[in-house]
Design an enzyme around this catalytic site. Structure first.
Site, PDB file in Angstrom:
ATOM      1  CG  HIS A 229      41.335 -32.774  60.344  1.00 18.99           C
ATOM      2  ND1 HIS A 229      42.314 -33.744  60.403  1.00 18.99           N
ATOM      3  CD2 HIS A 229      41.914 -31.645  60.835  1.00 18.99           C
ATOM      4  CE1 HIS A 229      43.428 -33.224  60.916  1.00 18.99           C
ATOM      5  NE2 HIS A 229      43.216 -31.966  61.182  1.00 18.99           N
TER       6      HIS A 229
ATOM      7  CB  CYS B  91      28.710 -18.854  48.376  1.00 14.44           C
ATOM      8  SG  CYS B  91      27.572 -20.248  48.545  1.00 14.44           S
TER       9      CYS B  91
ATOM     10  CB  CYS C 171      26.645 -23.851  45.396  1.00 14.71           C
ATOM     11  SG  CYS C 171      25.915 -22.951  46.780  1.00 14.71           S
TER      12      CYS C 171
HETATM   13  C1  BV8 Z   1      46.563 -25.319  58.451  1.00 15.46           C
HETATM   14  C2  BV8 Z   1      40.886 -34.159  56.289  1.00 15.46           C
HETATM   15  C3  BV8 Z   1      46.829 -23.044  58.224  1.00 15.46           C
HETATM   16  C4  BV8 Z   1      40.864 -34.381  54.815  1.00 15.46           C
HETATM   17  C5  BV8 Z   1      43.235 -33.819  56.946  1.00 15.46           C
HETATM   18  C6  BV8 Z   1      53.303 -26.922  61.671  1.00 15.46           C
HETATM   19  C7  BV8 Z   1      54.390 -27.662  61.325  1.00 15.46           C
HETATM   20  C8  BV8 Z   1      54.426 -28.269  60.045  1.00 15.46           C
HETATM   21  C9  BV8 Z   1      53.377 -28.155  59.127  1.00 15.46           C
HETATM   22  C10 BV8 Z   1      52.303 -27.424  59.486  1.00 15.46           C
HETATM   23  C11 BV8 Z   1      52.270 -26.802  60.739  1.00 15.46           C
HETATM   24  N1  BV8 Z   1      51.083 -26.160  60.813  1.00 15.46           N
HETATM   25  C12 BV8 Z   1      50.381 -26.342  59.652  1.00 15.46           C
HETATM   26  C13 BV8 Z   1      51.112 -27.106  58.827  1.00 15.46           C
HETATM   27  C14 BV8 Z   1      50.697 -27.541  57.510  1.00 15.46           C
HETATM   28  C15 BV8 Z   1      49.787 -28.788  57.552  1.00 15.46           C
HETATM   29  C16 BV8 Z   1      50.522 -29.959  58.131  1.00 15.46           C
HETATM   30  O1  BV8 Z   1      50.440 -30.268  59.293  1.00 15.46           O
HETATM   31  N2  BV8 Z   1      51.255 -30.616  57.228  1.00 15.46           N
HETATM   32  C17 BV8 Z   1      51.968 -31.850  57.649  1.00 15.46           C
HETATM   33  C18 BV8 Z   1      51.881 -32.841  56.514  1.00 15.46           C
HETATM   34  C19 BV8 Z   1      53.380 -31.543  58.024  1.00 15.46           C
HETATM   35  N3  BV8 Z   1      48.573 -28.519  58.321  1.00 15.46           N
HETATM   36  C20 BV8 Z   1      47.541 -27.978  57.634  1.00 15.46           C
HETATM   37  O2  BV8 Z   1      47.566 -27.691  56.461  1.00 15.46           O
HETATM   38  C21 BV8 Z   1      46.300 -27.685  58.462  1.00 15.46           C
HETATM   39  N4  BV8 Z   1      45.814 -26.394  58.152  1.00 15.46           N
HETATM   40  O3  BV8 Z   1      47.596 -25.377  59.053  1.00 15.46           O
HETATM   41  O4  BV8 Z   1      46.025 -24.199  57.980  1.00 15.46           O
HETATM   42  C22 BV8 Z   1      45.936 -22.004  58.167  1.00 15.46           C
HETATM   43  C23 BV8 Z   1      45.720 -21.331  59.334  1.00 15.46           C
HETATM   44  C24 BV8 Z   1      44.897 -20.242  59.279  1.00 15.46           C
HETATM   45  C25 BV8 Z   1      44.334 -19.874  58.046  1.00 15.46           C
HETATM   46  C26 BV8 Z   1      44.569 -20.611  56.895  1.00 15.46           C
HETATM   47  C27 BV8 Z   1      45.370 -21.716  56.944  1.00 15.46           C
HETATM   48  C28 BV8 Z   1      45.129 -28.646  58.052  1.00 15.46           C
HETATM   49  C29 BV8 Z   1      45.481 -30.035  58.299  1.00 15.46           C
HETATM   50  C30 BV8 Z   1      44.248 -30.940  58.057  1.00 15.46           C
HETATM   51  C31 BV8 Z   1      44.280 -31.582  56.701  1.00 15.46           C
HETATM   52  N5  BV8 Z   1      43.179 -32.542  56.571  1.00 15.46           N
HETATM   53  N6  BV8 Z   1      42.158 -34.648  56.855  1.00 15.46           N
HETATM   54  C32 BV8 Z   1      40.905 -35.837  54.434  1.00 15.46           C
HETATM   55  O5  BV8 Z   1      40.852 -36.693  55.333  1.00 15.46           O
HETATM   56  O6  BV8 Z   1      40.955 -36.089  53.230  1.00 15.46           O
HETATM   57  S1  BV8 Z   1      44.711 -34.401  57.616  1.00 15.46           S
HETATM   58  C33 BV8 Z   1      44.622 -36.134  57.524  1.00 15.46           C
HETATM   59  O7  BV8 Z   1      45.957 -36.561  57.528  1.00 15.46           O
HETATM   60  C34 BV8 Z   1      43.971 -36.818  58.691  1.00 15.46           C
HETATM   61  O8  BV8 Z   1      42.826 -36.167  59.164  1.00 15.46           O
HETATM   62  C35 BV8 Z   1      45.097 -36.840  59.719  1.00 15.46           C
HETATM   63  O9  BV8 Z   1      45.191 -35.606  60.387  1.00 15.46           O
HETATM   64  C36 BV8 Z   1      46.307 -37.019  58.830  1.00 15.46           C
HETATM   65  C37 BV8 Z   1      46.670 -38.475  58.710  1.00 15.46           C
HETATM   66  O10 BV8 Z   1      47.212 -38.854  59.925  1.00 15.46           O
HETATM   67  P1  BV8 Z   1      46.631 -40.121  60.729  1.00 15.46           P
HETATM   68  O11 BV8 Z   1      45.160 -40.015  60.882  1.00 15.46           O
HETATM   69  O12 BV8 Z   1      47.479 -40.265  61.919  1.00 15.46           O
HETATM   70  O13 BV8 Z   1      46.857 -41.329  59.689  1.00 15.46           O
HETATM   71  P2  BV8 Z   1      48.255 -41.966  59.231  1.00 15.46           P
HETATM   72  O14 BV8 Z   1      47.920 -42.883  58.138  1.00 15.46           O
HETATM   73  O15 BV8 Z   1      49.273 -40.901  59.015  1.00 15.46           O
HETATM   74  O16 BV8 Z   1      48.732 -42.827  60.497  1.00 15.46           O
HETATM   75  C38 BV8 Z   1      47.966 -43.929  60.905  1.00 15.46           C
HETATM   76  C39 BV8 Z   1      48.639 -44.420  62.178  1.00 15.46           C
HETATM   77  O17 BV8 Z   1      47.846 -45.497  62.692  1.00 15.46           O
HETATM   78  C40 BV8 Z   1      50.044 -44.951  61.945  1.00 15.46           C
HETATM   79  O18 BV8 Z   1      50.865 -44.501  63.006  1.00 15.46           O
HETATM   80  C41 BV8 Z   1      49.845 -46.470  61.999  1.00 15.46           C
HETATM   81  O19 BV8 Z   1      50.980 -47.117  62.535  1.00 15.46           O
HETATM   82  C42 BV8 Z   1      48.680 -46.602  62.960  1.00 15.46           C
HETATM   83  N7  BV8 Z   1      47.826 -47.781  62.766  1.00 15.46           N
HETATM   84  C43 BV8 Z   1      47.500 -48.376  61.591  1.00 15.46           C
HETATM   85  N8  BV8 Z   1      46.616 -49.407  61.832  1.00 15.46           N
HETATM   86  C44 BV8 Z   1      46.374 -49.389  63.176  1.00 15.46           C
HETATM   87  C45 BV8 Z   1      47.141 -48.354  63.775  1.00 15.46           C
HETATM   88  N9  BV8 Z   1      47.126 -48.081  65.093  1.00 15.46           N
HETATM   89  C46 BV8 Z   1      46.304 -48.872  65.868  1.00 15.46           C
HETATM   90  N10 BV8 Z   1      45.527 -49.874  65.367  1.00 15.46           N
HETATM   91  C47 BV8 Z   1      45.535 -50.169  64.039  1.00 15.46           C
HETATM   92  N11 BV8 Z   1      44.769 -51.172  63.581  1.00 15.46           N
END
Ligand code: BV8
Length: 320
Positions: A134, A145, A203
């Site tokens: 990411h 651009c 930019c």
């Molecule tokens: C795309 C950067 C298409 C920005 C991020 C298939 C099925 C369903 C949906 C989709 C699919 N394919 C695509 C999609 C759409 C979408 C998606 O997945 N939506 C989800 C919500 C369903 N995906 C996209 O849009 C992707 N792009 O598909 O483009 C395309 C293709 C070709 C041409 C054009 C377009 C892009 C996805 C990337 C988005 N950017 N980040 C930013 O950071 O601001 S995603 C961002 O959210 C993170 O990077 C990460 O991926 C996600 C968050 O998840 P986690 O990191 O796991 O964090 P979270 O808080 O959720 O969980 C934390 C965990 O840690 C918990 O389980 C917790 O219990 C645990 N924890 C907490 N403390 C601790 C711990 N564990 C251990 N120790 C601790 N101390």
């Protein structure tokens, strides 16, 4: 006897660190999939739970090109805040343990991180074995651009984006304390922009485009060269183990690597504070592992046998 359907999916996974060490010792090829939980112990917010909100805005709703189109100043204040926090933060023992594993295993280890905070890069983790799918908060790119600036660690990133509490609160004075209202207001074209775009960083190449954080937003494609490097690594040979660390494994294509690793023969070892919402790392098998707790504490114990204590350095790598 197959566990009844209702039984929580992790009930049969092993929690034995000794069994895990045995698997670790005999694993030739290991991949890790990391999320925000890996950096939680460094004081950085996750996306779920309380961490998922920034000033009454849903973090995920600000991480979209549409949001930037609508109110680039608001999105920049959000990313300015995250850059500041990440620059203040320090890599934790979880980041360093993975760096040691990478050095020890060489090409036999690949770390795929969803994190954009730059903390893994601030450890001696060999760069070729670290896949930023990411991208990073510390690259800037043009919204119009193909201009891209790498390793910009300025804080604030621009004079118009001071992120001290006072000025941000002043900037967001119009926002409601109710996240729902903010979402509605956000969609309402009449809602004034938080900062006049003329004030925001532009930019240097095309001069008219706005600079934006160099991260991958929802709905945007991931860096193709990085995806190819990951696929090539998977296709080289079977995989023995995937470490699923601090991620809710719900965002794709990142979350899809768990299935891909299993298809290449890998056992799954989950490290997570929470044992229930494990996303694509659910349905653990009895040959898999579940270690519930803080990644910063568990990873050094789990990877201990591999880490060569004599050479183990926890010296942080300074920014360029
Ligand atoms: C795309 C950067 C298409 C920005 C991020 C298939 C099925 C369903 C949906 C989709 C699919 N394919 C695509 C999609 C759409 C979408 C998606 O997945 N939506 C989800 C919500 C369903 N995906 C996209 O849009 C992707 N792009 O598909 O483009 C395309 C293709 C070709 C041409 C054009 C377009 C892009 C996805 C990337 C988005 N950017 N980040 C930013 O950071 O601001 S995603 C961002 O959210 C993170 O990077 C990460 O991926 C996600 C968050 O998840 P986690 O990191 O796991 O964090 P979270 O808080 O959720 O969980 C934390 C965990 O840690 C918990 O389980 C917790 O219990 C645990 N924890 C907490 N403390 C601790 C711990 N564990 C251990 N120790 C601790 N101390």
């Amino acid at each position: 006897m197959r566990p009844p359907r209702s039984m929580p999916n992790h009930a049969i996974a092993s929690t034995s660190i000794d069994e895990f060490h045995e698997v670790l010792r005999t694993s030739k090829r290991i991949v890790a999939l990391c999320g925000a939980g890996l950096s939680a112990a460094s004081g950085l917010d996750t996306f779920r739970g309380a961490g998922g909100m920034w000033r009454n805005y849903q973090a995920t709703s600000l991480a979209t090109p549409e949001a930037f189109e609508k109110d680039p100043g608001l999105v920049w204040l959000f990313y300015g805040y995250r850059r500041h926090k990440a620059l203040q933060a320090k890599p934790n023992m979880g980041h360093f343990a993975l760096a040691e594993l990478a050095k020890k295993k060489g090409d036999g280890f690949m770390c795929i991180t969803q994190n954009v905070d730059g903390l893994s890069q601030r450890t001696p983790h060999p760069r070729s074995q670290l896949k930023l799918i990411h991208d990073t908060l510390f690259d800037l790119k043009c919204f119009s651009c193909d201009y891209r600036e790498i390793d910009n660690f300025n804080d604030p990133v621009h004079p118009s984006l001071t992120i001290d509490d006072e000025s941000v609160t002043a900037r967001l004075a119009g926002a409601s304390t109710n996240p729902f209202h903010n979402r509605i207001a956000f969609l309402d074209p009449a809602t004034p922009q938080t900062i006049d775009p003329a004030e925001l960083p532009h930019c240097p190449k095309c001069t008219h485009g706005l600079l934006r954080p160099g991260v991958v937003w929802f709905g945007e494609s991931l860096p193709q060269d990085t995806l190819k490097e990951i696929d090539d690594w998977f296709d080289q040979d079977r995989v023995d183990l995937i470490l699923v660390i601090g991620t809710s494994a719900a965002v794709y294509p990142a979350a899809g690597y768990v299935q891909i690793a299993k298809r290449h023969g890998a056992r799954v070892a989950v490290v997570n504070m929470d044992k229930d919402s494990l996303g694509s790392a659910s349905n653990l098998r009895k040959t898999d592992f579940l270690f519930q707790g803080d990644a910063a504490e568990l990873l050094p114990q789990m990877l201990g046998p591999i880490r060569d204590r004599r050479k183990a350095s926890v010296k942080e790598v300074k920014f360029k």
